[in-house]
Design an enzyme around this catalytic site. Structure first.
Site, mmCIF file in Angstrom:
data_model
loop_
_atom_site.group_PDB
_atom_site.id
_atom_site.type_symbol
_atom_site.label_atom_id
_atom_site.label_comp_id
_atom_site.label_asym_id
_atom_site.label_seq_id
_atom_site.Cartn_x
_atom_site.Cartn_y
_atom_site.Cartn_z
ATOM 1 N N GLN A 39 0.810 -1.215 0.000
ATOM 2 C CA GLN A 39 0.000 0.000 0.000
ATOM 3 C C GLN A 39 0.843 1.264 0.000
ATOM 4 O OE1 GLN A 39 -1.504 -1.216 4.033
ATOM 5 N NE2 GLN A 39 -1.484 1.005 4.404
ATOM 6 N N CYS B 97 -5.030 0.127 3.849
ATOM 7 C CA CYS B 97 -4.908 -1.283 4.227
ATOM 8 C C CYS B 97 -6.217 -2.049 4.091
ATOM 9 C CB CYS B 97 -4.375 -1.401 5.649
ATOM 10 S SG CYS B 97 -5.404 -0.604 6.898
ATOM 11 N N HIS C 280 -5.413 -1.139 11.808
ATOM 12 C CA HIS C 280 -4.867 -1.759 10.597
ATOM 13 C C HIS C 280 -5.679 -3.000 10.239
ATOM 14 C CE1 HIS C 280 -1.851 -2.340 7.559
ATOM 15 N NE2 HIS C 280 -1.406 -3.477 8.053
ATOM 16 N N ASN D 245 0.120 -9.306 5.155
ATOM 17 C CA ASN D 245 0.108 -7.855 5.274
ATOM 18 C C ASN D 245 0.136 -7.209 3.886
ATOM 19 O OD1 ASN D 245 0.134 -5.342 6.499
ATOM 20 N ND2 ASN D 245 1.968 -5.695 7.696
#
Length: 504
Positions: free
Chosen positions: A110, A116, A422, A445
């Site tokens: 990102q 996110c 997040h 992630n």
């Protein structure tokens, strides 16, 4: 993400009954005998810090060999990289016995943006696209959703400005809404609004731009203009209400016409910096190679693309389970004034025990469905290259500084120490074969391959308890009780500034 540090409550001796320590909200229970609240008089009676205070504190610290060693080492190093526990790192391997069978790629990034939640969503959905089309690597356009989200958040803020025009400009609600009015972040129901309204496109159809990957400059410019626009609408509302010949309906119509005029500037800035996106009902042609190198193409609209690859686990039929120990379990919650598309699906949470979130993940992974989740990623985690550990036992702050970090999950929420900052994806879980309980989770992630172990982290069960707040589950994989609560519509409204309104 969160930047300050807290930890799970310190362990107590076996001689102390656990029922005497924490109640169901995570607070210390009152003891039967109340200790005296009267202690020694302060060294500084006026409340300031006196040199006598400093002398006393230094005397205590200087007499502790452990503190002296810490001073020798920590003045020259980063405490986060120095005070790590080797045994804790060894005890939590990146190995799992239940994993989503299909491996999606590449690892996404990102970059310098807060998208996110959009990356987590598209990383979940792309599994089905890649399986059906037999792709080796693939990304959906996060930028496409980002454009429509930012445009709609701008409209949402101006609608709230019209709605609250009678409140003073320094009212707490008005002030709060004007703070981070078009955050890059979002929540699950907000992305459902985008998907159902605008659909999806492959990344080559609407690729990244400089400002989708580095959103700060356009965010600053847009916020400046939107705050100006909000004051313009407030002034117009005041003049319309002062005119007795103008009906409330006519006033709203006039204000919305003015708002649309002002939104032209927002659209102009966004289309110039992000590019003009495809319309949700306009056909596009996407040409690609399959995993074995064969040419193929897909033709249709963004909405058709979205529907074609989400039939099995539709985002619209999925909802959020949360663990918020401040509030009563078994109830539906929402947050006032939180949303992106005006008139769209509200943000809804079913609050429940932490074990319910874990079991929802286990069921989803076994069904081949990766899981969107929200957490406070900055707490007791190390996403450094080759590390990728999220574990409350990994950092030895208490031993190094001779302190106890005793905030509970509820207390962290109440004191702004922690929040859902997040969103990521869980694609595997390791379940203890004897107890049937999950002990660690594989986390995908969106910070690139240099984060964690080739883009992945391992999360311990203890970390999950303390810092995971949200798990998204499809209705078919949820319990009947949770589905019933979600579909009841009987929701508790939390104030706009509640930490459950934090945007991942």
């Amino acid at each position: 993400m969160g930047s300050s540090v807290s930890k799970v409550p310190a362990q107590v001796s076996d001689a102390t009954s656990s029922s005497e320590l924490l109640n169901e909200k995570g607070f210390v229970r009152p003891q039967s005998s109340t200790p005296s609240t009267v202690g020694s008089p302060p060294l500084a009676t006026d409340g300031s810090i006196s040199l006598s205070n400093v002398d006393a504190w230094e005397s205590t610290a200087a007499a502790d060999p452990k503190i002296q060693l810490a001073r020798t080492i920590l003045a020259h190093t980063n405490i986060k990289s120095t005070l790590t526990s080797r045994p804790a790192g060894v005890a939590i391997p990146h190995v799992f016995n239940h994993e989503v069978e299909f491996k999606a790629g590449p690892v996404t990034n990102q970059k310098s943006s807060g998208r996110c939640w959009l990356f987590a969503t598209t990383n979940v959905i792309r599994h089905e696209v890649m399986k059906k089309l037999k792709l080796k690597e693939f990304q959906l356009s996060q930028s496409y959703l980002f454009f429509w989200d930012k445009l709609n958040k701008s409209n949402y803020y101006l609608e709230l400005s019209i709605e609250n025009a009678d409140l003073p400009v320094d009212d707490r609600l008005v002030n709060f809404l004007a703070d981070d009015l078009i955050s890059d972040g979002g929540q699950w129901d907000m992305v459902v609004n985008l998907l159902e309204t605008y659909g999806l496109v492959p990344q080559p159809i609407y690729p990244e731009s400089f400002h989708s990957s580095a959103s700060g400059p356009i965010n600053n410019l847009l916020k400046m203009k939107l705050r100006e626009h909000a004051l313009t609408l407030r002034a117009l509302s005041s003049s319309l209400k002062a005119d007795p010949s103008v009906s409330p309906q006519s006033a709203i119509s006039t204000l919305r016409a003015k708002k649309e005029e002002l939104m032209q500037e927002v659209y102009t800035i966004m289309s110039a910096t992000l590019g003009v996106p495809p319309k949700p009902d306009a056909a596009f042609t996407w040409e690609y190679y399959t995993e074995d190198g064969k040419y193929a193409k897909w033709e249709g609209t963004p909405l058709q693309f979205y529907k074609a690859f989400t039939a099995k686990f539709s985002p619209a039929e999925s909802f959020s389970l949360i663990n918020d120990p401040r509030n009563e379990y078994g109830k539906l919650y929402t947050v006032d004034k939180l949303g992106n598309i005006w008139g769209g699906r509200p943000v809804l949470y079913v609050n429940t025990e932490i074990d319910d979130l874990k079991q929802a993940i286990v069921r989803s992974i076994k069904a081949g469905q990766p899981v969107f989740f929200g957490c406070d990623v900055g707490q007791f985690s190390d996403s450094g290259k080759g590390v990728g550990i999220m574990d409350t036992d990994y950092f030895e702050y208490e031993q190094a500084f001779n302190i106890t970090l005793g905030l509970t999950k509820a207390q962290r929420l109440q004191t702004n120490e922690s929040a859902m900052t997040h969103a990521m994806v869980i694609s595997a879980v390791h379940v203890d074969e004897k107890t049937g309980r999950p002990v660690r989770f594989k986390v995908e992630n969106s910070w690139g391959e240099d984060s964690g172990v080739q883009g992945y982290n391992v999360m311990s069960d203890k970390w999950f308890d303390q810092f995971v707040f949200q798990v998204v589950v499809h209705k078919s994989l949820a319990t009947k009780e949770h589905v019933k609560i979600f579909e009841s519509g009987e929701k508790v409204v939390l104030p706009a500034w509640d930490p459950m309104g934090a945007l991942a």
